[in-house]
Design an enzyme around this catalytic site. Structure first.
Site, PDB file in Angstrom:
ATOM      1  N   TRP A 100     -18.482  -1.043  -2.488  1.00 10.60           N
ATOM      2  CA  TRP A 100     -19.829  -0.703  -1.999  1.00 10.60           C
ATOM      3  C   TRP A 100     -20.890  -1.385  -2.844  1.00 10.60           C
ATOM      4  O   TRP A 100     -21.907  -1.861  -2.314  1.00 10.60           O
ATOM      5  CB  TRP A 100     -20.009   0.816  -1.936  1.00 10.60           C
ATOM      6  CG  TRP A 100     -19.080   1.414  -0.930  1.00 10.60           C
ATOM      7  CD1 TRP A 100     -17.923   2.092  -1.186  1.00 10.60           C
ATOM      8  CD2 TRP A 100     -19.158   1.311   0.497  1.00 10.60           C
ATOM      9  NE1 TRP A 100     -17.305   2.426  -0.005  1.00 10.60           N
ATOM     10  CE2 TRP A 100     -18.035   1.965   1.046  1.00 10.60           C
ATOM     11  CE3 TRP A 100     -20.086   0.733   1.373  1.00 10.60           C
ATOM     12  CZ2 TRP A 100     -17.802   2.069   2.412  1.00 10.60           C
ATOM     13  CZ3 TRP A 100     -19.860   0.833   2.740  1.00 10.60           C
ATOM     14  CH2 TRP A 100     -18.741   1.492   3.255  1.00 10.60           C
ATOM     15  N   ASP A 167     -27.035   4.105  -6.155  1.00  6.13           N
ATOM     16  CA  ASP A 167     -26.351   4.644  -4.973  1.00  6.13           C
ATOM     17  C   ASP A 167     -25.532   5.841  -5.431  1.00  6.13           C
ATOM     18  O   ASP A 167     -24.544   5.694  -6.137  1.00  6.13           O
ATOM     19  CB  ASP A 167     -25.449   3.550  -4.383  1.00  6.13           C
ATOM     20  CG  ASP A 167     -24.643   4.048  -3.181  1.00  6.13           C
ATOM     21  OD1 ASP A 167     -24.739   5.236  -2.835  1.00  6.13           O
ATOM     22  OD2 ASP A 167     -23.906   3.226  -2.602  1.00  6.13           O
ATOM     23  N   LYS A 191     -21.205  13.381   2.149  1.00  6.34           N
ATOM     24  CA  LYS A 191     -20.210  13.847   1.175  1.00  6.34           C
ATOM     25  C   LYS A 191     -20.614  15.256   0.720  1.00  6.34           C
ATOM     26  O   LYS A 191     -20.050  16.226   1.181  1.00  6.34           O
ATOM     27  CB  LYS A 191     -20.137  12.902  -0.032  1.00  6.34           C
ATOM     28  CG  LYS A 191     -20.197  11.424   0.314  1.00  6.34           C
ATOM     29  CD  LYS A 191     -18.883  10.846   0.787  1.00  6.34           C
ATOM     30  CE  LYS A 191     -19.021   9.326   0.921  1.00  6.34           C
ATOM     31  NZ  LYS A 191     -17.826   8.673   1.389  1.00  6.34           N
TER      32      LYS A 191
END
Lengths: 355, 355
Positions: A100, A167, A191
């Site tokens: 990511w 992030d 999440k």
């Protein structure tokens, strides 16, 4: 009963789901569904206000920061961050701690120079890179606080003289952070915060407006701040369920209380992995994540039978990401420690049977 | 019982809401909520496949087109369209039929030249501009098929030798369209298709890839097509409810059947507005929308008391947009004709009382 170890969209508190379902039929007894009321209605404005208030309260967001609920996931932030912060003649510093992070830095390259100041790519991201100097002349430093795929987590954030953009998709609200240390924090909801479909962005107002580039309205933090996350129709349901989840977190005692629980949960599981000769953890001990616990088997041929046992016990979502293999137990805020015990029992039972 | 004339997020079928609520608690009996399963699970992939299939079936989408469910609303498409289609040295033609069309063309100006070939701005958008020539050298022609705020609708699409891009946010699935006439069709879900949080995009593959510019992944139609709307985590719930709504539409006989109902509904209401001396319609008769019926009172002082009467009768969401005033009855697919009768009765009762 299922024990949901899925990596995301992940487990949500049962009471949140019940409240959300009720609101889909009749929202707060108004005779209309939450899905069919105007986002400009007093009812929804109260939801959005409450969600923003809970974020500020739970993370102790200081003055001078704006809290946004946007669309497009962290992947849109990968572009939005450099769009707003990286001058075309400037550079940005990225720490590459996983796929990511890699995607984030690739997007930044569209807008200016990217300096990858550290990477653990050569070891398939089994650790968090730490030996680097943050270049003082970069526009910002980009970090990923938790790497879902590899099960690594940044336990200590580096000191930085430039704005830090982070992030936090897979560990936001799982532990205390000092928001004042960051220029931008962003996180896809799916999440620890809510369902897929909204993205939390916490942005320090003063770092904006320093780039000349013309920015499309939807990608312009200032436009979104001015519109109070309602420049256009927001993702009403995802924001509502996030608000409910944050409220649940508050009722549990907030991030400090949940962080203790998360530590306790991950300890039980890592202890078993370290103790049980059949299993082994895959990443550097000091970088082990309290959100995603990745492990493999000493004998890979036993992985399928173990998955089968898990399935029989209602343990779902623990197959590892294809780039790591083995298992990944995601143990987000809403996962009760009892589910960890069920998994540990299964590991012990399996080891006993296959001695 | 409420009669929901809200402009959007708007009314959804009751059975869809019930199914959606059930899925929030337990999706298809799998023991997990729809909100907490992976978007890569077989369960969700089936939902997305079904949603795409229903779009293709209901709109008879020909070969060579891709169907996407994205995030960010039509407002993100305002930028994404020129990002992908407008060369920096080229121009695009826009018809300015309302505030949303205006927002779309403003975004396009960031990317190239914009030729506003027709506008009804001078009359506060009370009609659809029709007298214009589509420039053959423009990259595309941008239209808005229905103007929610003003209650105007494009009943006949112009002939065009260049790709036509159309914002159909407020009338998609309300009538038959010939998809082959369009290069791109886009629509925020929250009127006729589902809840806020996803955007339908139907794109003709061959018009892509003709612009040199580097495009961030999330804004790149080709990346989204390649990822099958799953380049990143999609807005699971919004797509699911859209799928249910499209399924409902199919069970009602599809777009041709619903178009007849919509015509019948709008006729009852326009007939009353034209007949009742207390009310008057605000826009050009030939451009009247079958989705949003805008009207005012001959005596504006009576508007508040009429709203009060509506409120008493469970009629909600009919206050007009502030830029038009008066009333706006949005009569989307899911609104039953019985709700129109309740409104018409209220208009008659009010006129009788205030003679």
């Amino acid at each position: 009963m299922k024990h949901n170890f899925g990596a995301g969209p992940g487990i949500l508190p049962h009471e949140v789901l019940k409240q959300a379902a009720a609101a889909v039929v009749d929202f707060n007894g108004i005779g209309l569904s939450l899905l069919e009321i105007s986002h400009r209605s007093a009812e929804f404005e109260a939801v959005l206000d409450e969600a923003v208030k809970l974020v500020k309260e739970l993370l102790e967001v200081p003055e001078g920061y704006s809290v946004l609920f946007l669309q497009g996931g962290a992947s849109t932030q990968f572009a939005m961050v450099p769009y707003n912060l990286l001058p075309s003649t400037g550079k940005a510093a990225y720490v590459e701690s996983g796929v990511w992070a890699n995607k984030a830095l690739k997007e930044a390259k569209f807008f200016g120079e990217v300096d990858v100041i550290a990477s653990s790519k050569e070891s398939n991201f089994t650790y968090i890179p730490k030996d680097y100097t943050v270049p003082a002349d970069a526009a910002y430093l980009h970090l990923t606080s938790n790497n879902t795929i590899y099960g690594t987590q940044l336990h200590e954030f580096p000191a930085s003289s430039i704005p830090v953009v982070c992030d936090m998709s897979s560990d936001i609200f799982s532990r205390k952070i000092n928001v004042a240390d960051f220029g931008i924090i962003y996180a896809g909801a799916q999440k620890n915060m809510g369902p897929a479909g909204t993205t939390l962005v916490i942005v320090k107002d003063e770092i904006l407006g320093k780039v000349d580039r013309k920015i499309p309205a939807m990608l312009n933090y200032r436009v979104q701040i001015e519109g109070g996350s309602m420049y256009n129709t927001p993702p009403v349901f995802a924001i509502y369920v996030s608000m409910l989840t944050l409220n649940w977190l508050k009722s549990k005692g907030g991030v400090e209380a949940i962080a203790k629980e998360n530590k306790a949960k991950s300890k039980v599981l890592y202890d078993e992995i370290d103790r049980n000769p059949m299993f082994k953890a895959v990443c550097a001990v000091e970088d082990r994540s309290d959100m995603n616990v990745c492990f493999v088997m000493e004998n890979p041929e036993l992985e399928k039978p173990f998955l089968k046992l898990c399935d029989e016990k209602g343990i779902v979502g623990i197959k590892g990401h294809r780039s790591v293999g083995g298992f990944r137990a995601s143990i987000y805020n809403a996962l009760p420690i009892t589910s960890i015990y069920v998994l540990v029992d299964a590991m012990q039972e399996f080891a006993e049977k296959n001695k």
